[in-house]
Design an enzyme around this catalytic site. Sequence first.
Site, short mmCIF file in Angstrom:
data_model
loop_
_atom_site.label_atom_id
_atom_site.label_comp_id
_atom_site.label_asym_id
_atom_site.label_seq_id
_atom_site.Cartn_x
_atom_site.Cartn_y
_atom_site.Cartn_z
CB THR A 188 -5.89 -7.31 -13.86
OG1 THR A 188 -5.00 -6.32 -13.36
CG2 THR A 188 -6.81 -6.70 -14.90
NE ARG A 224 -15.76 -4.60 1.29
CZ ARG A 224 -15.07 -4.62 0.15
NH1 ARG A 224 -13.86 -4.14 0.11
NH2 ARG A 224 -15.60 -5.11 -0.93
NE ARG A 274 -9.78 -1.57 -2.89
CZ ARG A 274 -10.38 -2.52 -3.61
NH1 ARG A 274 -10.28 -2.54 -4.91
NH2 ARG A 274 -11.06 -3.48 -3.01
CG ASP A 289 7.62 -10.81 -6.57
OD1 ASP A 289 7.37 -11.09 -5.39
OD2 ASP A 289 7.66 -11.64 -7.49
CD GLU A 299 -18.38 -2.01 -6.26
OE1 GLU A 299 -17.36 -1.32 -6.07
OE2 GLU A 299 -18.35 -3.14 -6.80
CG HIS A 349 -10.27 -7.48 -1.09
ND1 HIS A 349 -10.40 -8.55 -1.96
CD2 HIS A 349 -11.10 -6.53 -1.57
CE1 HIS A 349 -11.26 -8.24 -2.91
NE2 HIS A 349 -11.69 -7.01 -2.71
CG HIS A 371 -14.09 -9.27 1.14
ND1 HIS A 371 -15.05 -10.09 1.66
CD2 HIS A 371 -14.69 -8.61 0.12
CE1 HIS A 371 -16.17 -9.94 0.97
NE2 HIS A 371 -15.97 -9.03 0.03
CB SER A 422 1.10 -9.17 -18.31
OG SER A 422 0.81 -10.29 -17.49
N GLY A 423 -0.74 -7.05 -15.91
CA GLY A 423 -2.10 -6.76 -15.47
C GLY A 423 -2.58 -5.45 -16.08
CB ALA A 424 -5.34 -3.19 -15.09
CB ALA A 425 -0.70 -1.06 -13.81
C1 LIG Z 1 -10.76 -11.01 -5.86
C2 LIG Z 1 -10.45 -9.58 -6.22
C3 LIG Z 1 -11.50 -8.75 -6.63
C4 LIG Z 1 -11.22 -7.40 -6.97
N1 LIG Z 1 -12.24 -6.60 -7.44
C5 LIG Z 1 -11.95 -5.33 -7.86
C6 LIG Z 1 -12.96 -4.51 -8.47
O1 LIG Z 1 -14.11 -4.92 -8.63
N2 LIG Z 1 -12.61 -3.24 -8.86
C7 LIG Z 1 -11.36 -2.74 -8.70
O2 LIG Z 1 -11.11 -1.59 -9.07
N3 LIG Z 1 -10.39 -3.50 -8.15
C8 LIG Z 1 -10.65 -4.77 -7.74
N4 LIG Z 1 -9.65 -5.54 -7.20
C9 LIG Z 1 -8.28 -4.99 -7.15
C10 LIG Z 1 -7.67 -4.96 -8.56
O3 LIG Z 1 -8.00 -6.16 -9.22
C11 LIG Z 1 -6.16 -4.82 -8.49
O4 LIG Z 1 -5.82 -3.77 -7.65
C12 LIG Z 1 -5.57 -4.54 -9.87
O5 LIG Z 1 -6.03 -5.50 -10.79
C13 LIG Z 1 -4.06 -4.54 -9.82
O6 LIG Z 1 -3.56 -4.48 -11.14
P1 LIG Z 1 -2.00 -4.37 -11.40
O7 LIG Z 1 -1.84 -4.20 -12.86
O8 LIG Z 1 -1.41 -3.36 -10.50
O9 LIG Z 1 -1.43 -5.78 -10.92
P2 LIG Z 1 -1.89 -7.27 -11.25
O10 LIG Z 1 -3.10 -7.35 -12.10
O11 LIG Z 1 -1.93 -7.99 -9.96
O12 LIG Z 1 -0.70 -7.80 -12.14
C14 LIG Z 1 0.59 -8.00 -11.60
C15 LIG Z 1 1.48 -8.50 -12.70
O13 LIG Z 1 2.83 -8.48 -12.26
C16 LIG Z 1 3.44 -9.71 -12.55
N5 LIG Z 1 4.54 -9.94 -11.60
C17 LIG Z 1 4.49 -9.94 -10.24
N6 LIG Z 1 5.71 -10.20 -9.73
C18 LIG Z 1 6.54 -10.37 -10.80
C19 LIG Z 1 7.91 -10.67 -10.93
N7 LIG Z 1 8.71 -10.87 -9.87
N8 LIG Z 1 8.43 -10.78 -12.17
C20 LIG Z 1 7.66 -10.61 -13.27
N9 LIG Z 1 6.34 -10.30 -13.21
C21 LIG Z 1 5.79 -10.19 -11.98
C22 LIG Z 1 2.33 -10.71 -12.46
O14 LIG Z 1 2.65 -11.89 -13.15
C23 LIG Z 1 1.20 -9.93 -13.11
O15 LIG Z 1 1.32 -10.02 -14.52
C24 LIG Z 1 -9.90 -6.89 -6.85
C25 LIG Z 1 -8.88 -7.73 -6.43
C26 LIG Z 1 -9.13 -9.06 -6.12
C27 LIG Z 1 -8.00 -9.93 -5.67
#
Ligand SMILES: Cc1cc2nc3c(=O)[nH]c(=O)nc-3n(C[C@H](O)[C@H](O)[C@H](O)COP(=O)(O)OP(=O)(O)OC[C@H]3O[C@@H](n4cnc5c(N)ncnc54)[C@H](O)[C@@H]3O)c2cc1C
Length: 524
Positions: free
Chosen positions: A40, A281, A377, A213, A110, A342, A234, A10-13
Site C-alpha cells: 500500500t 504493457r 488487473r 503468506d 491511466e 507487479h 510491469h 496493516s495495509g489498505a485492506a
Molecule cells: C510499486 C507498486 C505500485 C502500485 N501502484 C498502485 C496504484 O497506483 N494504484 C493501485 O490501485 N494499486 C497499486 N499497486 C497495488 C496496491 O498497492 C496493492 O494491491 C495494495 O496496496 C494491496 O493492499 P493490501 O492491504 O491487500 O496488502 P499490503 O498493503 O501489501 O499489506 C499487507 C500487510 O500484510 C502483512 N503481512 C503479510 N504477511 C504477514 C504475516 N505472515 N503475518 C502478519 N502480517 C503479514 C504485511 O506486513 C502488511 O501489513 C501498486 C503496487 C506496487 C508494488
Amino acid sequence: MIHDVLIIGSGAAGLTAALALAETRKVLVLAKGSLTGGSTAWAQGGIAAVLDTGDTFENHIRDTMVAGAGLNRRETVEYVIEQAPGSIQRLVDLGVPFNGTGSDLHLTREGGHSHRRIVHVDDATGWAVQEALLNAAMAHDNITLLPGRACIDLITGRNAERYSGSGRIWGAYAADESTGKVEAHVARATILAAGGAGRCYRFSTAPRGATGDGIAMAWRAGARVANMEFMQFHPTCLYNLEVKNFLITEAVRGEGGHLLHPETGRRFMPDYDERGELAPRDIVARAIDDQIKRYGLDFVNLDISHRPPEFVREHFPTIHDKLLGLGIDMTRQPIPVVPAQHYTCGGVIVDLDARTDLPGLWAAGECTESGLHGANRLASNSLLECFVFGEAAARDINSCWTDLDEPPAIREWDESRVTHSDEEVVIKQNWTEIRRFMWNYVGIVRSTKRLERAARRIDLLGREIDEYYGAFRVTTDLIELRNLHQCAELIVRSALSRHESRGLHFTLDYPETDPVARDTVLVP
Ligand SMILES: Cc1cc2nc3c(=O)[nH]c(=O)nc-3n(C[C@H](O)[C@H](O)[C@H](O)COP(=O)(O)OP(=O)(O)OC[C@H]3O[C@@H](n4cnc5c(N)ncnc54)[C@H](O)[C@@H]3O)c2cc1C
C-alpha cells in the site's frame, strides 16, 4: 488474550476493515515487519473512481471487463465500482490530501481507462493513504496494532484443546520477530489482509514481505484459491542487483525512449508491434521477455539519451537523480531494465461479503480473488478493491456477530521437538532457487515444458522445506520460504491447468483464447 476480531495485515485492506469495525469491536491488527511495510505504501498512481461528470459506472465496468479478458465476475465489478465514490469520500474525510479541492478532485488517466478517473496524491498516493489510515487507527482506543508479528498458520478446530475437525477459524499463531516466541492470537472473527505473492519472482516491484503468506495460510487451512496463474508484470523495472524494485515509469517510453538489445544496440520493439515502444504493457513485457530468453540476456536497455539533457532532467527528476546515485546518467547512457512482477490477480476466493470458504475467516485486498480483476488487473482498481472489501468484511462481521461463537480453549504452539537451525544457508538457497525458476519458467511467456520443469523442482524443494520446517524453530525467513514455495506450487498448478492464453497467462502451447471464460479453482 481473546480479541473480538483479528486482522492479519496493516495495509489498505486491513486498516480499512479495522477502522470500520472499531466503533463496535475490539480489534487486533498484526503486521509482519513494520506497520507500513506492505505494498500500500508503495502505490504510486492512484485510485480509480467515477467522479467526472462525463464518466459513467458503465464505462468503468466495461474498461475493467476488457482488461480482465472476460474472466471478471460482473456482479463483483459492478459492486466495487458503484462503491468507489463512497470509498474515496471516506478517505477524504480521513484527511488524505488528494490533488484538487473538495468535490473537484484532480483526475488523471491511466492505460486501459477510457476516461479521466484516477484520484491521486502527486505520484505517491499509497503513502498518503497508508499514513491517513494508520494515524486514524493509532488514535482509536479499540484498535491494537502489533508490528513485528509473522503469522505462521491460522488456528482451526484442530488446534482446540477439545479437537474438532471443523474448518472454523479462531485466529492465528504468530511469531514475535524480535524474540522468536510463538503466540496464539485467538479471536471470534479473523480477517486476512496479508497482500500479494509477488516475491515468488526474481524481479518484483512488491516489497520484501509479499510472500503470499495469507494465500498459503488460507490454503493450508482448507480454503479454495483461484486464478493464481494471472500475475501482472510491469515492463520496465531497473536491472540492478542491489536495488531490486525501482520502477522506470512508462512515461520514459511515452516521451520517446527506445528499447535496445544491450549488445547490438538494435531497436527491437518494431519487430513485435507497429506501435513500437508505445504498444500496451503486456506486449512490451512479452517482447522484452522474448529478447531476454532468445539471446540469454540478463536485461535490455531503455534509452532516452537522444533527447536533450534538460528535457530528460525536467521530465524525470526523481528517476534521473536515483539513477545518478547508482552511477547511471540517463541523459547520456541507456538504462538497463527487465520486466518485473507487479500484481497478484488471483488468491483466496471471497464473496461480496468478503467471506472465504471457512467459517470465521474473511479476506480482503491483494490476497483475494473476488472476481474484480479477472485475467488482468485494470490499473488503479486494486487499492479500490482493498477499501471496498475491507468495509464489506467489517459490515458482514457486525451483522452476524451474535451468531459467532466464543472461541474454545486453544492449544499453545508446541516447540518441544524442534531446535535452532545450524544451517540457515538452506533457506537462502531455496528462496533464491524458487525465485529464479519461477522467473525463468513461469514468467511472462510460458510453455507446458517450462511449467513441468518448474513443477518438478517445486516437488523436490517441497520435501526439503517440510523436513526443515518440522525440525527447526520458525523464523520469519522460514515462514516466508514455506509460503513462497506453497504459492509457487499454486501458480504452476493453475498455469498447467489452463489450456488457453487469456489476459496475463500466455502459453506457447495454447496461444488461442477459448470462447468460454472459466476460473481456475483449486480445491485443497
Ligand atoms: C510499486 C507498486 C505500485 C502500485 N501502484 C498502485 C496504484 O497506483 N494504484 C493501485 O490501485 N494499486 C497499486 N499497486 C497495488 C496496491 O498497492 C496493492 O494491491 C495494495 O496496496 C494491496 O493492499 P493490501 O492491504 O491487500 O496488502 P499490503 O498493503 O501489501 O499489506 C499487507 C500487510 O500484510 C502483512 N503481512 C503479510 N504477511 C504477514 C504475516 N505472515 N503475518 C502478519 N502480517 C503479514 C504485511 O506486513 C502488511 O501489513 C501498486 C503496487 C506496487 C508494488
